[in-house]
Write a protein that holds these residues in place. Structure first.
Motif, short mmCIF file in Angstrom:
data_model
loop_
_atom_site.label_atom_id
_atom_site.label_comp_id
_atom_site.label_asym_id
_atom_site.label_seq_id
_atom_site.Cartn_x
_atom_site.Cartn_y
_atom_site.Cartn_z
N GLY A 4 0.80 -1.21 0.00
CA GLY A 4 0.00 0.00 0.00
C GLY A 4 0.84 1.26 0.00
O GLY A 4 0.54 2.23 -0.73
N ASN A 5 1.90 1.26 0.79
CA ASN A 5 2.79 2.43 0.82
C ASN A 5 3.46 2.66 -0.53
O ASN A 5 3.53 3.78 -1.04
CB ASN A 5 3.86 2.25 1.90
N GLY A 39 2.43 1.65 -3.42
CA GLY A 39 1.43 2.08 -4.38
C GLY A 39 1.17 3.58 -4.29
O GLY A 39 1.05 4.27 -5.31
N GLN A 40 1.09 4.09 -3.06
CA GLN A 40 0.86 5.53 -2.90
C GLN A 40 2.04 6.36 -3.39
O GLN A 40 1.87 7.43 -3.96
CB GLN A 40 0.60 5.84 -1.42
N PRO A 86 -4.01 2.09 -3.95
CA PRO A 86 -2.69 1.63 -3.52
C PRO A 86 -2.37 0.19 -3.93
O PRO A 86 -1.23 -0.11 -4.28
CB PRO A 86 -2.75 1.76 -1.99
N GLU A 98 9.92 3.87 2.20
CA GLU A 98 8.76 4.18 3.02
C GLU A 98 9.13 5.10 4.19
O GLU A 98 8.37 6.01 4.54
CB GLU A 98 8.15 2.89 3.57
#
Length: 398
Positions: free
Chosen positions: A125-126, A128-129, A137, A346
């Motif tokens: 998810g991180n 993807g963002q 995400p 990240e």
């Protein structure tokens, strides 16, 4: 209780006993197990008839021993525990204990194939963002199968091996250029080492995980984010990953992690039949990332969306065979908090939010930086066991 000095209360006591390969006094590579700050020379123990493993412990890597299978792994482990706890064996065993500081640790197994997964929902998810702002995400397939890619077995190196900064194509505002990576990163992962092979065309179900996987290593999948970002579409990671992957010098056997299995996160939507796992268990491993000696994150492995057993089942669902020495890694381990992420991508949110390490401002790795990964797991009776650390230092590009 062990008669070995320092073993009781150690994270490397007789409830752990990770396997490794070492060199000492100019002799050829030898298999041993770590107990406290000592290495028990298993090659010498088998030569002396103290342990029986069909000669597999007298080989220069763990591969032949890993191929013997779980009954032999368990039998040998039980015998090692007996030798290190029964005072009657002290006279025969003590001369075979070598100080850890006096040995050179080598790559413990010959890597057959290497596969890397992408199994943390928080990490995916991180990323993807960061890489796809304004879009969902997670890609549509992510919760339906463990995403993975094939890496290069020949660039898997043992902890302590320096990492040369990679060069390759990078995108710029004026088009691609070739040069050293300027966004060199880490990925804190957990790796699983296959002992027992499977036949081409056969599937390995989730329930057979422990019959094939010998043990666990920590993995640092070094990543050149600028090279990766330019090359990864449409086929995925290639040169941004293949220059070096560092693994522990010690392989923690699955038997040592019996108390570390915990319920894995609920999976929604329901997975395909071949990915169903009963009971649905992951591992409660607690990782720590040190950047130039300063602890910067503590990723929790228990929250990984896809479990090691599901990864193995997916790896073989098409009939791909397992080989002794296969290594498959979990993908970056990240939790829901910024202080629980397993990559500097990240931690610094793509370089937009620098961090201070040892008084220096950092986004990605500089030449001379050192990264160390550590991990612990619950042991029996409330004890703690340690996994072998992974350390690497960045050298300038050549």
């Amino acid at each position: 209780m062990s008669w070995v000095t320092g073993a009781d209360g150690s994270a490397y006591g007789v409830t752990n006993l990770p396997y490794g390969v070492f060199r000492h006094d100019g002799r050829p590579p030898r298999i041993g197990v770590r107990v406290a700050d000592l290495v028990f020379d298993l090659a010498a123990a088998e030569e002396a008839g103290l342990v029986l493993a069909a000669g597999a412990l007298r080989r220069p890597t763990l591969n032949d021993f890993m191929a013997l299978g779980r009954p032999q792994w368990t039998s040998v482990r039980q015998r090692i525990v007996e030798l290190l706890t029964d005072p009657a064996h002290r006279g025969a065993v003590e001369p075979l204990l070598v100080p850890l500081a006096a040995v050179e640790l080598l790559l413990p197994f010959e890597v057959a194939d290497y596969v890397d997964f992408y199994s943390s929902e928080h990490h995916a998810g991180n990323v993807g963002q960061i890489f796809r702002p304004g879009q969902p995400p997670l890609l549509p397939n992510w919760k339906h199968l463990p995403i993975g890619y094939h890496g290069r077995a020949g660039t898997v190196v043992v902890s302590g091996t320096p990492v040369v900064r990679p060069s390759g194509q990078r995108a710029t505002g004026e088009g691609p250029t070739v040069g050293p990576s300027v966004r060199l990163d880490i990925e804190a992962e957990v790796g699983f080492v296959v002992g027992v092979p499977s036949a081409l065309g056969d599937r390995v179900p989730t329930g057979d995980f422990a019959d094939h996987v010998f043990g666990v290593v920590l993995v640092n999948d070094w990543s050149a984010r600028d090279i990766q970002a330019w090359e990864y579409q449409p086929l995925g990671p290639f040169l941004g990953k293949s220059f070096a992957t560092s693994v522990s010098a010690w392989v923690t056997p699955l038997d040592a992690l019996a108390d570390a299995f915990v319920p894995a996160p609920e999976q929604d939507p329901p997975v395909q039949d071949y990915l169903r796992q009963t009971p649905h268990l992951g591992l409660d491993l607690r990782l720590a990332v040190e950047w130039n000696g300063e602890r910067v994150t503590e990723p929790p492995f228990a929250g990984m969306y896809w479990t090691p057993a599901q990864q193995l089942a997916h790896l073989t669902v098409n009939g791909a065979s397992l080989r002794t020495g296969d290594l498959y890694a979990s993908g970056t381990v990240s939790g829901p908090e910024r202080g629980q992420v397993g990559s500097f991508l990240e931690l610094t949110w793509g370089g937009a939010e620098p961090v201070t390490v040892g008084g220096d401002t950092r986004t990605f790795l500089a030449d001379g930086d050192t990264v160390t990964l550590r991990a612990t797991a619950p042991g029996p009776d409330g004890s703690t066991i340690a996994l072998g650390e992974v350390t690497g230092r960045i050298l300038p590009a050549r």
